[in-house]
Design an enzyme around this catalytic site. Structure first.
Site, PDB file in Angstrom:
ATOM      1  N   HIS A 123       9.806  79.122  37.066  1.00  0.00           N
ATOM      2  CA  HIS A 123      10.817  77.992  37.325  1.00  0.00           C
ATOM      3  C   HIS A 123      10.013  76.472  37.291  1.00  0.00           C
ATOM      4  O   HIS A 123       9.092  76.345  37.983  1.00  0.00           O
ATOM      5  CB  HIS A 123      11.339  78.187  38.827  1.00  0.00           C
ATOM      6  CG  HIS A 123      12.402  76.950  39.249  1.00  0.00           C
ATOM      7  ND1 HIS A 123      13.740  77.004  38.895  1.00  0.00           N
ATOM      8  CD2 HIS A 123      12.200  75.796  39.900  1.00  0.00           C
ATOM      9  CE1 HIS A 123      14.207  76.018  39.410  1.00  0.00           C
ATOM     10  NE2 HIS A 123      13.337  75.366  40.005  1.00  0.00           N
ATOM     11  N   ASP A 126      23.815  76.909  48.906  1.00  0.00           N
ATOM     12  CA  ASP A 126      22.682  75.914  48.006  1.00  0.00           C
ATOM     13  C   ASP A 126      23.815  74.920  47.235  1.00  0.00           C
ATOM     14  O   ASP A 126      23.419  73.755  47.215  1.00  0.00           O
ATOM     15  CB  ASP A 126      21.794  76.555  47.477  1.00  0.00           C
ATOM     16  CG  ASP A 126      20.991  75.480  46.424  1.00  0.00           C
ATOM     17  OD1 ASP A 126      20.496  74.469  47.227  1.00  0.00           O
ATOM     18  OD2 ASP A 126      21.085  75.556  45.230  1.00  0.00           O
ATOM     19  N   ARG A 136      23.724  66.612  49.105  1.00  0.00           N
ATOM     20  CA  ARG A 136      22.516  65.934  48.893  1.00  0.00           C
ATOM     21  C   ARG A 136      22.535  64.850  47.784  1.00  0.00           C
ATOM     22  O   ARG A 136      21.710  63.658  47.821  1.00  0.00           O
ATOM     23  CB  ARG A 136      21.232  67.054  48.749  1.00  0.00           C
ATOM     24  CG  ARG A 136      21.180  67.593  50.177  1.00  0.00           C
ATOM     25  CD  ARG A 136      19.968  68.752  49.790  1.00  0.00           C
ATOM     26  NE  ARG A 136      18.936  68.500  49.277  1.00  0.00           N
ATOM     27  CZ  ARG A 136      17.957  69.246  48.397  1.00  0.00           C
ATOM     28  NH1 ARG A 136      18.466  70.704  47.976  1.00  0.00           N
ATOM     29  NH2 ARG A 136      16.915  68.820  47.822  1.00  0.00           N
ATOM     30  N   SER A 169      15.966  75.263  48.688  1.00  0.00           N
ATOM     31  CA  SER A 169      17.104  75.256  47.523  1.00  0.00           C
ATOM     32  C   SER A 169      16.524  76.070  46.269  1.00  0.00           C
ATOM     33  O   SER A 169      17.076  76.950  45.729  1.00  0.00           O
ATOM     34  CB  SER A 169      17.446  73.875  46.848  1.00  0.00           C
ATOM     35  OG  SER A 169      17.760  73.801  45.694  1.00  0.00           O
ATOM     36  N   LYS A 229      17.209  80.458  45.270  1.00  0.00           N
ATOM     37  CA  LYS A 229      17.804  80.813  43.981  1.00  0.00           C
ATOM     38  C   LYS A 229      16.627  82.110  43.254  1.00  0.00           C
ATOM     39  O   LYS A 229      17.243  82.932  42.556  1.00  0.00           O
ATOM     40  CB  LYS A 229      18.187  79.660  43.050  1.00  0.00           C
ATOM     41  CG  LYS A 229      19.272  79.148  43.410  1.00  0.00           C
ATOM     42  CD  LYS A 229      19.478  77.630  42.824  1.00  0.00           C
ATOM     43  CE  LYS A 229      18.598  76.548  43.282  1.00  0.00           C
ATOM     44  NZ  LYS A 229      19.053  75.275  42.783  1.00  0.00           N
TER      45      LYS A 229
HETATM   46  N1  URA Z   1      16.224  71.854  41.934  1.00  0.00           N
HETATM   47  C1  URA Z   1      16.792  72.380  42.930  1.00  0.00           C
HETATM   48  O1  URA Z   1      17.260  73.550  42.649  1.00  0.00           O
HETATM   49  N2  URA Z   1      17.048  72.294  43.848  1.00  0.00           N
HETATM   50  C2  URA Z   1      16.522  71.025  44.752  1.00  0.00           C
HETATM   51  O2  URA Z   1      16.643  70.858  45.532  1.00  0.00           O
HETATM   52  C3  URA Z   1      15.940  70.035  43.579  1.00  0.00           C
HETATM   53  C4  URA Z   1      15.489  70.733  42.316  1.00  0.00           C
END
Ligand code: URA
Length: 436
Positions: free
Chosen positions: A82, A161, A168, A183, A187
């Site tokens: 990621h 999220d 946010r 966050s 995932k």
């Molecule tokens: N990418 C994400 O998935 N979440 C965040 O808070 C920032 C970048």
């Protein structure tokens, strides 16, 4: 328990307990908390911070707010990578076929581009016919059959999220280390990867502006992953200048294909192969030297490119397309050096320029012109002479704003010390950080 009291406690800088965080996140998911309450909580967390334990509880509660992808029945080790977001970063398109060709399974859930950053799903859709909305059954069957799939996560995964991120995004609370960590990790943990490599970017085009903050974020995410029982690694890498030489969907796909064909070697290739090596080493339990040798060999032999063709065909495209170049928009504007000197590039400005030319999104849901691109003629730190071609912009729609943004991305001045591409690497025990 009341959402109000939880916000009040965080406002006073006190640490929240597991039950309080679980309650708050459940209300985010079921609508029991209003957008203003979510915003107040996020601002309190941003200003007062969260302990590593709070961050883990929050990640865990977010994962439980939705469905988790079931682990396919077949044997094998699953790897995932990621990136916290960058410009000209098509490492996923290189890494997934390389690892799958080496026998490491990649069930890759990716995202779309937003603001100045590109997205893997958009780049996959550069191939005619390719689908990135695979059902869980299609996704699982493809991974079982060819060892890899690249698709979007369904709306039922980590819904808390999605809601929290939307709040946010409009309340200046994205750039909090614990909020980003929970966050991202929620995932990752909702999927079933055994080994997760996080590419945490720092610099001009990244959320984290300094390598020190990126390292804090990396260490926190590795600790959350480890506590959740996943083998998690992190690389802290530079995003001052675009990673590759091309920006925009088709242009970036063409660059990734050239690297998979062994025709091109640059920072994008080096970082992609670095990630492949670290993941192959962890997933296959082999020495790093041997992992690096296998990565390079599967590119040289054409096995990685062939695997990419299989992925494209399995998702509805034509396998032969990986042996071709994708088209770029017809109109062209060339930016030339106005003087002699050392070149400094802004990844942020170039990403914004590509979006303004129609090659990216300024807001979610915007359509993307895959043929728009920026082709860099010179790299960060190069010595250029007046009149040298710095970049070619390929566009379809009125280009004035995009041209102006792109022109601002190039500065010619004195020589500066380039930041290292790989600043540090955090091993799965969180202990072996090494500076490049
Ligand atoms: N990418 C994400 O998935 N979440 C965040 O808070 C920032 C970048």
């Amino acid at each position: 328990m009341r959402v109000y009291d939880i916000i009040d406690k965080k406002k006073k800088g006190e640490a929240l307990g597991e039950d309080e965080i679980a309650y708050f996140i459940a209300r985010v998911a079921d609508g029991g908390a209003t957008d203003s309450q979510i915003a107040a909580f996020c601002m309190a967390a941003l200003l007062n911070g969260m302990t590593d334990e709070e961050c883990f509880f929050m990640t865990d509660a977010m994962v439980r707010s939705g469905e988790c992808a079931p682990r396919p029945a077949g044997a094998g080790v699953y790897a995932d990578k990621h990136s916290t977001g960058g410009v000209s970063d098509s490492t996923t398109l290189i890494l997934v076929p390389v690892l799958a060709a080496l026998g490491v399974k990649c069930a890759k859930y990716s995202g779309r581009g937003l603001a100045h950053t590109g997205g893997t799903l958009d780049k996959m859709e550069s191939f005619a016919g390719v689908r990135v909305d695979l059902t869980p059954e299609e996704f699982e069957a493809q991974v079982e059959k060819i060892g890899a799939a690249i698709s979007g996560q369904t709306a039922s995964v980590v819904p808390a999220d999605k809601r929290m991120y939307a709040v946010r995004d409009v309340t200046a609370t994205v750039d909090s280390i614990p909020l980003i960590a929970s966050s991202v990790m929620s995932k990752k943990l909702a999927s079933f990867a055994d080994v997760i490599l996080l590419d945490v970017k720092y610099g001009d085009g990244a959320f984290m502006k300094t390598p020190e903050d990126a390292e804090k974020l990396a260490r926190l995410m590795v600790s959350v992953g480890r506590r959740a029982g996943r083998r998690t690694l992190a690389a802290i890498t530079c995003m001052d200048a675009p990673l590759g030489d091309n920006i925009g969907c088709n242009a970036e796909v063409n660059e990734a294909l050239a690297i998979l064909r062994g025709e091109k070697r640059n920072d994008l290739a080096d970082l992609s192969f670095f990630h492949c090596t670290k993941l192959a080493c962890a997933a296959l339990g082999i020495a790093e030297e041997e992992a690096r040798r296998r990565v390079e060999a599967c590119v040289r032999s054409g096995a990685a490119l062939e695997k990419f063709g299989q992925i494209i065909a399995a998702q509805g495209g034509n396998a032969e397309d990986v042996y071709k170049s994708l088209p770029l928009a017809k109109n062209s504007f060339v930016i030339k050096a106005a003087s002699d000197g050392y070149l400094h590039l802004s990844a942020l400005a170039l990403g914004k320029a590509c979006a303004a030319l129609g090659g990216g999104r300024t807001k979610e849901g915007d359509s993307v012109d895959h043929t728009v691109g920026i082709l860099l003629g010179k790299r960060e730190g190069a010595y250029v002479k007046k009149g040298d071609v710095l970049a070619e912009l390929r566009y379809a729609r009125a280009p004035e704003e995009g041209i102006a943004l792109a022109q601002n991305a190039f500065r010619i001045g004195d020589k500066i010390e380039k930041h290292p591409l790989i600043y540090a690497f955090v091993g799965e025990k969180g202990d072996n950080v090494c500076s490049d």
